[in-house]
Design a protein around this motif. Structure first.
Motif, PDB file in Angstrom:
ATOM      1  N   TRP A 100       0.838  -1.197   0.000  1.00 48.47           N
ATOM      2  CA  TRP A 100       0.000   0.000   0.000  1.00 48.47           C
ATOM      3  C   TRP A 100       0.873   1.247   0.000  1.00 48.47           C
TER       4      TRP A 100
ATOM      5  N   ASP B 184       2.380   1.993  -3.447  1.00 51.32           N
ATOM      6  CA  ASP B 184       1.466   2.315  -4.543  1.00 51.32           C
ATOM      7  C   ASP B 184       1.558   3.804  -4.873  1.00 51.32           C
TER       8      ASP B 184
ATOM      9  N   HIS C 242      -1.085   6.471  -3.834  1.00 54.67           N
ATOM     10  CA  HIS C 242      -1.201   6.959  -2.463  1.00 54.67           C
ATOM     11  C   HIS C 242      -0.187   8.061  -2.146  1.00 54.67           C
TER      12      HIS C 242
ATOM     13  N   ARG D 133     -10.129  -1.642   5.576  1.00 56.52           N
ATOM     14  CA  ARG D 133      -8.883  -1.705   4.810  1.00 56.52           C
ATOM     15  C   ARG D 133      -7.724  -1.788   5.799  1.00 56.52           C
TER      16      ARG D 133
ATOM     17  N   ASP E   9      -4.796  -3.073   5.487  1.00 54.84           N
ATOM     18  CA  ASP E   9      -3.481  -2.712   4.948  1.00 54.84           C
ATOM     19  C   ASP E   9      -3.249  -1.211   5.055  1.00 54.84           C
ATOM     20  N   GLU E  10      -4.298  -0.427   4.834  1.00 56.47           N
ATOM     21  CA  GLU E  10      -4.194   1.031   4.971  1.00 56.47           C
ATOM     22  C   GLU E  10      -3.965   1.426   6.426  1.00 56.47           C
TER      23      GLU E  10
END
Length: 244
Positions: free
Chosen positions: A10, A13, A16, A185, A187-188
């Protein structure tokens, strides 16, 4: 392990790292909130702490007040201020976190001044220095490591707690935890936690370096070098060959 890998994925990416919800923007918001909190708390606590340390007055009151402020649940105070004032802006968390930051700053300031050797203060007073000159030119430089230590402690608490303040519609890295929880979420959420930890570690390292750099010349390992002892030892070494 899979969650950790997902969190780093994450973070990696590119999507983000741009926009209002991007990592640079959220990070700058978090740093800005933290610096503003420390600035306000420092204006309030450091002068009071220096005055208490210099005069010795109201020390018991300061210790009691610091303990009382530490005991206040920051999250509860934050929610109370938001509900009581019907204000969902940055003001309630700013007030709550300023109160959180005051005790370590106050303790670092007055304990730093109190740690200065009284013989040094008496010597400065005997030279005709005013009380203000003694405080600013003698006590403050010698107490700076402990003052910075209080600032270091306050900074870590403020950086960590501003994350919780995201329960209100404010920015900062805490948005990743609150928004990620709302949509599950994870992972976030973990990525946001990693960013907060990294920011806290970097801030701690910076303050640790500053704490070492502000140590006055001649002060090592927390004590002043005794010049007279060095001179006596040197004279003894020079006389030793002649005596033998």
């Amino acid at each position: 392990m899979i969650d950790v890998l997902a969190a780093f994925a994450w973070l990696g990416d590119p999507a983000h790292w741009s926009g209002p919800d991007g990592i640079p923007n959220r990070l700058s918001e978090h740093i800005g909130y933290s610096l503003l909190t420390l600035f306000i708390a420092g204006i309030i606590a450091i002068p009071v702490g220096l005055a208490i340390g210099h005069t010795g007055r109201f020390r018991g009151l300061a210790i009691g007040l610091s303990g009382a402020l530490r005991a206040i649940p920051t999250l509860g105070l934050l929610v109370y201020l938001a509900v009581a004032t019907l204000n969902l802006s940055i003001i309630p968390p700013l007030i709550a976190l300023t109160i959180l930051a005051i005790p370590p700053l106050l303790a670092g300031a007055y304990s730093g001044v109190e740690s200065v050797d009284k013989r040094t203060v008496d010597a400065a007073r005997a030279m005709g220095m005013t009380e203000l000159q003694i405080l600013t030119k003698v006590e403050l430089p010698l107490s700076l490591p402990l003052v910075i230590g209080g600032l270091r402690s306050a900074a870590l608490q403020v950086i960590a707690t501003w994350t919780v303040a995201a329960i209100l519609p404010v920015g900062g890295l805490g948005r990743y935890l609150i928004d990620g929880l709302a949509v599950r979420r994870y992972d976030e959420m973990l990525a946001g936690s990693i960013l907060v930890v990294a920011l806290a570690l970097i801030a701690d390292g910076i303050f640790a370096l500053i704490q070492r750099l502000v140590v006055p010349r001649g002060v090592t390992a927390g004590k002043v070098t005794d010049v007279r002892t060095k001179e006596v030892n040197r004279s003894t070494e020079e006389l030793s060959p002649e005596l033998t």
